[in-house]
Scaffold this active site. Structure first.
Site, PDB file in Angstrom:
ATOM      1  NE  ARG A 115      -8.666   1.774   6.721  1.00  0.00           N
ATOM      2  CZ  ARG A 115      -9.390   1.706   7.823  1.00  0.00           C
ATOM      3  NH1 ARG A 115     -10.394   0.834   7.919  1.00  0.00           N
ATOM      4  NH2 ARG A 115      -9.126   2.498   8.858  1.00  0.00           N
TER       5      ARG A 115
ATOM      6  NE  ARG B 172      -3.340   6.302   4.784  1.00  0.00           N
ATOM      7  CZ  ARG B 172      -3.957   7.349   4.273  1.00  0.00           C
ATOM      8  NH1 ARG B 172      -3.300   8.205   3.488  1.00  0.00           N
ATOM      9  NH2 ARG B 172      -5.239   7.547   4.512  1.00  0.00           N
ATOM     10  CG  HIS B 173      -5.143   1.681   4.436  1.00  0.00           C
ATOM     11  ND1 HIS B 173      -5.940   2.386   3.543  1.00  0.00           N
ATOM     12  CD2 HIS B 173      -5.224   2.346   5.609  1.00  0.00           C
ATOM     13  CE1 HIS B 173      -6.470   3.418   4.148  1.00  0.00           C
ATOM     14  NE2 HIS B 173      -6.054   3.429   5.400  1.00  0.00           N
TER      15      HIS B 173
ATOM     16  CD  GLU C 195      -5.704   5.788  11.780  1.00  0.00           C
ATOM     17  OE1 GLU C 195      -4.943   5.813  12.779  1.00  0.00           O
ATOM     18  OE2 GLU C 195      -5.385   6.238  10.661  1.00  0.00           O
TER      19      GLU C 195
ATOM     20  N   GLY D 246      -2.682   5.617   8.426  1.00  0.00           N
ATOM     21  CA  GLY D 246      -1.947   6.863   8.346  1.00  0.00           C
ATOM     22  C   GLY D 246      -1.577   7.464   9.686  1.00  0.00           C
TER      23      GLY D 246
END
Length: 220
Positions: free
Chosen positions: A58, A8-9, A83, A154
């Site tokens: 990101r 995850r970023h 996302e 996420g």
């Protein structure tokens, strides 16, 4: 056997401000960069044959930090790894959404594919279809004994991990690492879920420093 390393970023400005961040973007904070570099060090000794990222700034910043330890590893941006879109609610305070609905219930309906989508956004079933298609394309491209980095978001990573484990998951921390193995017939196994090398934990509820600095994304 293919091994996917899912990251995850790192923590961003909107994460610290608790703003909804789907297709909109904000840069990593200084402490977010520290977390990403801890993850990069954790993966430094792991062979990475290829790398994929969401096109968001990101995630590209996060991927660039990890690949600094792996010069020559190709990085490909995949639109399907974005996302979920929050539509008209993008960049709004999370409280505006969650004061009337439980967050776990809401994202549970997203992961189940039953959420109708946010105004101006995408329905959950369409979102899941594009995420699954992106991961299946990556899996088909790497049938040998390879290690592949995937940097995403996420909820997007949770969509894929739910496919693997078949159940509910705890929220993934920023810069966390999950590892999945995929055999030649497409059978998937979760080896690690949500390892947090930086120890920063999940971003929700984190209060930003008043003088927090940010890290800009590298140019495409």
């Amino acid at each position: 056997m293919l091994t996917l390393h899912l990251v995850r970023h790192g923590r961003t400005v909107f994460n610290t401000e608790r703003r909804l961040q789907g297709w909109c973007d904000s840069p990593l904070t200084a402490d977010g960069l520290v977390g990403v570099r801890s993850t990069a060090s954790h993966l430094a000794a792991t062979r990475l044959d290829a790398a994929y990222t969401s096109p968001s700034g990101r995630t590209r910043t996060t991927a660039a930090e990890i690949l600094a330890h792996h010069p020559g590893t190709p990085l490909v941006a995949v639109d399907g790894l974005r996302e979920m879109s929050f539509g008209d609610l993008e960049a709004s305070p999370e409280d505006e959404l969650f004061r009337d609905v439980d967050a776990r219930e809401l994202f549970g309906s997203v992961l189940a594919g039953t959420h109708p989508g946010f105004p101006g956004g995408e329905p959950a079933h369409e979102y899941i279809e594009r995420v699954v298609a992106a991961f299946e394309t990556i899996e088909r491209a790497h049938v040998d004994d390879e290690h592949v980095l995937v940097v995403s978001h996420g909820v997007t990573l949770a969509v894929y991990l739910r496919l693997v484990v078949g159940g509910d998951l705890e929220p993934l921390a920023n810069a966390s690492v999950s590892t999945v193995s995929v055999d030649r017939v497409g059978s998937r196994s979760a080896l690690i879920i949500g390892l947090d090398p930086s120890g920063q934990g999940v971003s929700a509820g984190f209060e930003p420093a008043e003088d927090a600095t940010v890290v800009e994304a590298p140019k495409p």
